[in-house]
Design an enzyme around this catalytic site. Structure first.
Site, PDB file in Angstrom:
ATOM      1  N   GLY A  31       0.795  -1.216   0.000  1.00  0.00           N
ATOM      2  CA  GLY A  31       0.000   0.000   0.000  1.00  0.00           C
ATOM      3  C   GLY A  31       0.826   1.264   0.000  1.00  0.00           C
ATOM      4  O   GLY A  31       2.014   1.270  -0.299  1.00  0.00           O
ATOM      5  N   GLY A  36       5.290   4.071  -9.103  1.00  0.00           N
ATOM      6  CA  GLY A  36       5.947   2.790  -9.328  1.00  0.00           C
ATOM      7  C   GLY A  36       4.978   1.629  -9.214  1.00  0.00           C
ATOM      8  O   GLY A  36       4.962   0.729 -10.062  1.00  0.00           O
ATOM      9  N   HIS A  37       4.153   1.634  -8.155  1.00  0.00           N
ATOM     10  CA  HIS A  37       3.132   0.595  -8.016  1.00  0.00           C
ATOM     11  C   HIS A  37       2.161   0.619  -9.200  1.00  0.00           C
ATOM     12  O   HIS A  37       1.772  -0.435  -9.718  1.00  0.00           O
ATOM     13  CB  HIS A  37       2.322   0.819  -6.730  1.00  0.00           C
ATOM     14  CG  HIS A  37       3.085   0.647  -5.466  1.00  0.00           C
ATOM     15  ND1 HIS A  37       3.366   1.704  -4.629  1.00  0.00           N
ATOM     16  CD2 HIS A  37       3.612  -0.451  -4.880  1.00  0.00           C
ATOM     17  CE1 HIS A  37       4.031   1.258  -3.584  1.00  0.00           C
ATOM     18  NE2 HIS A  37       4.201  -0.038  -3.704  1.00  0.00           N
ATOM     19  N   GLU A 148      11.568  -4.670  -9.972  1.00  0.00           N
ATOM     20  CA  GLU A 148      12.980  -5.028  -9.948  1.00  0.00           C
ATOM     21  C   GLU A 148      13.787  -4.180  -8.970  1.00  0.00           C
ATOM     22  O   GLU A 148      14.944  -4.517  -8.694  1.00  0.00           O
ATOM     23  CB  GLU A 148      13.572  -4.925 -11.354  1.00  0.00           C
ATOM     24  CG  GLU A 148      13.034  -5.995 -12.301  1.00  0.00           C
ATOM     25  CD  GLU A 148      13.628  -5.912 -13.690  1.00  0.00           C
ATOM     26  OE1 GLU A 148      14.391  -4.956 -13.962  1.00  0.00           O
ATOM     27  OE2 GLU A 148      13.332  -6.790 -14.515  1.00  0.00           O
ATOM     28  N   ASP A 150      13.290  -4.090  -5.853  1.00  0.00           N
ATOM     29  CA  ASP A 150      13.501  -5.080  -4.797  1.00  0.00           C
ATOM     30  C   ASP A 150      14.013  -6.366  -5.464  1.00  0.00           C
ATOM     31  O   ASP A 150      13.332  -7.389  -5.490  1.00  0.00           O
ATOM     32  CB  ASP A 150      12.194  -5.329  -4.050  1.00  0.00           C
ATOM     33  CG  ASP A 150      11.704  -4.075  -3.350  1.00  0.00           C
ATOM     34  OD1 ASP A 150      12.317  -3.680  -2.353  1.00  0.00           O
ATOM     35  OD2 ASP A 150      10.711  -3.489  -3.823  1.00  0.00           O
ATOM     36  N   GLN A 153      14.260  -9.662  -3.440  1.00  0.00           N
ATOM     37  CA  GLN A 153      12.915 -10.194  -3.228  1.00  0.00           C
ATOM     38  C   GLN A 153      12.399 -10.889  -4.485  1.00  0.00           C
ATOM     39  O   GLN A 153      11.815 -11.984  -4.414  1.00  0.00           O
ATOM     40  CB  GLN A 153      11.976  -9.063  -2.832  1.00  0.00           C
ATOM     41  CG  GLN A 153      10.511  -9.464  -2.763  1.00  0.00           C
ATOM     42  CD  GLN A 153       9.637  -8.302  -2.359  1.00  0.00           C
ATOM     43  OE1 GLN A 153       9.462  -8.014  -1.182  1.00  0.00           O
ATOM     44  NE2 GLN A 153       9.063  -7.606  -3.336  1.00  0.00           N
ATOM     45  N   SER A 185       9.725   4.848  -3.991  1.00  0.00           N
ATOM     46  CA  SER A 185       9.560   3.963  -2.843  1.00  0.00           C
ATOM     47  C   SER A 185       8.606   4.617  -1.864  1.00  0.00           C
ATOM     48  O   SER A 185       8.616   5.850  -1.698  1.00  0.00           O
ATOM     49  CB  SER A 185      10.915   3.728  -2.146  1.00  0.00           C
ATOM     50  OG  SER A 185      10.748   3.110  -0.882  1.00  0.00           O
ATOM     51  N   SER A 186       7.788   3.814  -1.204  1.00  0.00           N
ATOM     52  CA  SER A 186       6.902   4.359  -0.178  1.00  0.00           C
ATOM     53  C   SER A 186       7.697   5.008   0.940  1.00  0.00           C
ATOM     54  O   SER A 186       7.245   5.973   1.567  1.00  0.00           O
ATOM     55  CB  SER A 186       6.002   3.256   0.386  1.00  0.00           C
ATOM     56  OG  SER A 186       5.147   2.742  -0.610  1.00  0.00           O
ATOM     57  N   ARG A 187       8.899   4.492   1.202  1.00  0.00           N
ATOM     58  CA  ARG A 187       9.723   5.050   2.284  1.00  0.00           C
ATOM     59  C   ARG A 187      10.328   6.401   1.914  1.00  0.00           C
ATOM     60  O   ARG A 187      10.879   7.080   2.790  1.00  0.00           O
ATOM     61  CB  ARG A 187      10.809   4.055   2.690  1.00  0.00           C
ATOM     62  CG  ARG A 187      10.260   2.861   3.492  1.00  0.00           C
ATOM     63  CD  ARG A 187      11.379   2.019   4.092  1.00  0.00           C
ATOM     64  NE  ARG A 187      10.848   1.045   5.035  1.00  0.00           N
ATOM     65  CZ  ARG A 187      10.571  -0.221   4.753  1.00  0.00           C
ATOM     66  NH1 ARG A 187      10.755  -0.653   3.504  1.00  0.00           N
ATOM     67  NH2 ARG A 187      10.112  -1.042   5.666  1.00  0.00           N
TER      68      ARG A 187
END
Length: 284
Positions: A31, A36-37, A148, A150, A153, A185-187
């Site tokens: 979320g 990007g999402h 990509e 991550d 992951q 990034s969400s961060r």
């Protein structure tokens, strides 16, 4: 767009679509969606007849010292964004739905989880592998799209699918960047204006490595020294790691011979940011 919060209802939805002959595409997220999402969502939209996005901030991939409680969340905003993208179902279970009392089963991809972020975040990828396995079993997609950025992951998910015989196509979508090169990034929401500028050192370091390889540099230590020096020029940055690896095994390599993954993790303020690039010998 259907909003689905229970596992049972998600399974009923997926079984209905499968029986109707639909190809289900899944984009798993935590979320607080950004462009990007949404690029992943658009990619997945083209790969299936029916599109599911999951939003679940997975407590099993956060250590007690990490930012689970403070991880950014805005489900209502996310719902509106996904509705505009033509998503068919939003699966947003509660933590108690995914991990009821007495839960004790985990999935681990051992070797790929050990290096890079696995060293700094013990147990993180066990949590990732577990929740991805659960999502695959609940949603039963034909194809799933991961970013990509991550990269570790993504490789763990690919190995998990092979090892556990999931009949699912795993697609890696290229890292989406802002105009100045910062990976989305969400961060990034943790960064103030000065930290946001400082975070550009990751992209500069990756770009520098690419330039050096194109000029003929192959030696891994020389490349990593240049990358670390570039990060060190930014006083707000604290390097976690810079490593040159085999893209498949994630094991260290000593030179760029064919393709090599250059992976970075850097602290900027309270945000730990990751980024990477594939370096290829002979590219211009």
């Amino acid at each position: 767009m259907e909003i689905i919060e229970s596992i049972d209802r998600m399974r009923v939805w997926s079984e209905r679509e499968r029986r109707a002959g639909g190809r289900i595409a899944l984009v798993p997220t935590m979320g607080f969606l950004h462009e990007g999402h949404l690029r992943l969502v658009r990619d997945a939209r083209r790969r299936g007849d029916r599109l599911v996005v999951s939003i679940f901030v997975n407590p099993k991939q956060f250590s007690p010292a990490e930012d689970y409680a403070g991880y950014p969340r805005d489900l209502e905003r996310d719902r509106k964004l996904l509705g505009r993208e033509g998503v068919d179902a939003l699966f947003c279970p509660a933590a108690a739905e995914m991990y009821p009392e007495g839960y004790q089963s985990y999935v681990e991809v051992t070797e790929l989880s050990a290096p890079l972020c696995g060293r700094a975040r013990p147990g993180h990828f066990r949590g990732v592998a577990t929740v991805v396995t659960k999502l695959f079993n609940i949603v039963r997609p034909h194809v799933a799209v991961f970013g990509e950025k991550d990269f570790q992951q993504l490789q763990i998910v690919r190995r998990l699918v092979r090892d556990l015989n999931f009949d699912i196509e795993i697609v890696g979508h290229p890292t989406v960047r802002d105009e100045d090169g910062l990976a989305l990034s969400s961060r990034n929401s943790y960064l103030d204006e000065n930290e946001r500028r400082a975070a550009l050192c990751l992209h500069r370091a990756l770009e520098l490595a690419g330039v050096l390889v194109r000029r003929g540099e192959r030696n891994g230590e020389s490349l990593l020294a240049a990358v670390r020096s570039e990060i060190a020029r930014e006083p707000r940055a604290r390097l976690d790691y810079a490593e040159l690896c085999d893209p498949e095994t994630l094991q260290p390599v000593g030179e760029v011979n064919g393709a090599a993954l250059l992976a970075l993790a850097v602290w900027i303020g309270k945000a730990r940011l990751i980024d990477n690039v594939i370096l290829r010998r002979g590219e211009r």
